[in-house]
Write a protein that holds these residues in place. Structure first.
Motif, PDB file in Angstrom:
ATOM      1  N   VAL A  60      80.548   7.540 -87.899  1.00  0.00           N
ATOM      2  CA  VAL A  60      81.535   6.481 -87.693  1.00  0.00           C
ATOM      3  C   VAL A  60      82.766   7.028 -86.975  1.00  0.00           C
ATOM      4  N   ALA A  61      83.235   8.203 -87.422  1.00  0.00           N
ATOM      5  CA  ALA A  61      84.423   8.804 -86.812  1.00  0.00           C
ATOM      6  C   ALA A  61      84.202   9.092 -85.328  1.00  0.00           C
ATOM      7  N   GLN A  62      82.956   9.341 -84.943  1.00  0.00           N
ATOM      8  CA  GLN A  62      82.628   9.643 -83.552  1.00  0.00           C
ATOM      9  C   GLN A  62      82.199   8.406 -82.768  1.00  0.00           C
TER      10      GLN A  62
ATOM     11  N   ALA B 224      78.828  12.179 -95.957  1.00  0.00           N
ATOM     12  CA  ALA B 224      79.600  12.900 -94.938  1.00  0.00           C
ATOM     13  C   ALA B 224      78.988  12.703 -93.559  1.00  0.00           C
ATOM     14  N   ALA B 225      77.657  12.687 -93.476  1.00  0.00           N
ATOM     15  CA  ALA B 225      76.990  12.503 -92.194  1.00  0.00           C
ATOM     16  C   ALA B 225      77.276  11.111 -91.623  1.00  0.00           C
TER      17      ALA B 225
ATOM     18  N   ALA C   4      87.403   5.901 -92.425  1.00  0.00           N
ATOM     19  CA  ALA C   4      86.313   6.862 -92.223  1.00  0.00           C
ATOM     20  C   ALA C   4      86.805   8.222 -91.751  1.00  0.00           C
ATOM     21  N   ASP C   5      87.793   8.251 -90.837  1.00  0.00           N
ATOM     22  CA  ASP C   5      88.273   9.533 -90.301  1.00  0.00           C
ATOM     23  C   ASP C   5      88.790  10.443 -91.413  1.00  0.00           C
ATOM     24  N   THR C   6      89.641   9.887 -92.281  1.00  0.00           N
ATOM     25  CA  THR C   6      90.215  10.691 -93.358  1.00  0.00           C
ATOM     26  C   THR C   6      89.155  11.097 -94.376  1.00  0.00           C
TER      27      THR C   6
ATOM     28  N   ALA D 129      78.970  -1.616 -92.349  1.00  0.00           N
ATOM     29  CA  ALA D 129      78.315  -1.357 -91.067  1.00  0.00           C
ATOM     30  C   ALA D 129      79.325  -0.991 -89.989  1.00  0.00           C
ATOM     31  N   ASN D 130      79.004   0.039 -89.232  1.00  0.00           N
ATOM     32  CA  ASN D 130      79.812   0.437 -88.078  1.00  0.00           C
ATOM     33  C   ASN D 130      78.935   0.370 -86.834  1.00  0.00           C
ATOM     34  N   ALA D 131      79.095  -0.680 -86.070  1.00  0.00           N
ATOM     35  CA  ALA D 131      78.352  -0.836 -84.825  1.00  0.00           C
ATOM     36  C   ALA D 131      79.248  -0.425 -83.659  1.00  0.00           C
TER      37      ALA D 131
END
Length: 382
Positions: free
Chosen positions: A118-120, A112-113, A5-7, A198-200
């Protein structure tokens, strides 16, 4: 795709088109689960993995091709080849289906949102159509932590409502999973398969008792991706200086803290206090909560006495069966560090329905098929 996700978010911010290869289905023994992804940008930079190395070269070429010709999304299957030892395939003997598609960030601001969230470390999920009509293949819908918040397009409002509802359910559970829908008038006439990434928030490890074992276990829990809290009623022991790997150190009576903190099905409760005045009210509460793991340290004699006290306190046998005590797997551990590995191994086995036996003593695939990546995995590019 959330493993990188970061990249991907950086590429979206820079408006850099990229090709995304996503594992959408696994059969047999395969090294990585559905949802894992590899991506390639226009400069040939590659991040992520779909097989741990077995078929990366072939998938990289497919990504380069879709970037160059701008073609429609396509699926490819990779499996073991008995006929040709040099054929592209999985040496582990399983099969994976990979969806390869071109992503234009300007066309997908909702993606992107979600990647930014996820990155945060904020809860978000990306629902991706992985099987269905060609014109819908690869489309995405993103849902966020607030109930009802979603963005993207899957072709019709009916489909979007149906997918968003199930995606929110998976997000609350912290699970990546595949959903099937369609074929009826309530959703859409054609059947669709949708993979929900999913990113919990990080799962919690609650350690009660600021002892030497807690120092080592908090370090192991941190490594596994847990948000670690250590709680002890004794302020002289419960200090951040003694527990540098814990995300939070709390001075409070253990049962009182547990009563007022948030837990879910991924939470691991580890009781290391060795003191009945702390253990009994704490375990009585913990065994009544919807947590994934409850373990308590102590000898077999201590455990037998603890069970008698819990029965006297009114804890039914069905709940007592949830208690892992003595805590950990039998690794012959002696030091706090070895004991932390023993406890962590039992938690991992419990979360992934493993046996805890040596792999050499079993048969069949060593990579168990499952609906989602391990809750302990970190989301970093490789």
């Amino acid at each position: 795709m959330l493993n990188i996700a970061d990249t991907l978010y950086d590429w979206c911010r820079a408006a850099r088109p990229f090709a995304l290869a996503t594992v959408v289905q696994v059969s047999g023994s395969a090294p990585l689960p559905p949802g894992t992804a590899l991506a390639v940008d226009a400069d040939g930079t590659v991040v992520g993995s779909v097989s741990g190395g077995c078929v990366e070269g072939a998938v990289y070429e497919l990504c380069r091709q879709v970037l160059e010709d701008g073609g429609a999304p396509s699926r490819a299957r990779f499996g073991y080849s008995d006929d040709d030892a040099f054929a592209v395939g999985l040496t582990c003997g399983g099969e994976i289906d990979v969806l390869v598609q071109r992503v234009e960030p300007a066309d997908r601001p909702h993606l992107a949102a979600a990647l930014e969230a996820v990155a945060q470390g904020r809860p978000a999920a990306v629902a991706q159509i992985v099987d269905g009509p060609e014109e819908l293949l690869g489309r995405t819908l993103c849902v966020f932590g607030d109930a009802g918040a979603c963005d993207g397009s899957l072709g019709s409002e009916q489909v979007e409502r149906a997918v968003a509802a199930q995606a929110h359910t998976l997000l609350r559970a912290g699970r990546t999973g595949r959903i099937e829908l369609g074929g009826d008038a309530d959703t859409c006439p054609e059947r669709l398969s949708v993979l929900v990434h999913a990113n919990a928030p990080r799962p919690r490890m609650l350690i009660f008792g600021a002892v030497d074992f807690a120092v080592a276990l908090s370090r192991a829990g941190n490594l596994l991706g847990y948000r670690v809290t250590v709680c002890d009623a004794r302020p002289v022991f419960a200090t951040p200086a003694r527990l540098p790997y814990a995300d939070e150190v709390v001075v409070d009576w253990p049962h009182r803290y547990l009563e007022h903190t948030d837990v879910d099905a991924r939470t691991a409760v580890c009781v290391l206090t060795h003191d009945a005045k702390f253990d009994i009210p704490l375990l009585r509460l913990a065994l009544d909560l919807p947590v994934g793991y409850v373990g308590a340290m102590g000898s077999r004699r201590t455990h037998a006495g603890r069970l008698d006290l819990l029965r006297h306190a009114g804890v039914p046998e069905g709940r007592l069966a949830r208690l892992h005590s003595p805590i950990g797997l039998d690794l012959g551990a002696r030091t706090p560090e070895e004991t932390a590995i023993s406890i962590s191994a039992e938690i991992i086995a419990r979360a992934n329905r493993g046996t805890g036996l040596p792999l050499s003593h079993g048969a069949g695939p060593i990579h168990r098929p499952g609906p989602h990546p391990s809750p302990f995995s970190r989301r970093t590019a490789v």
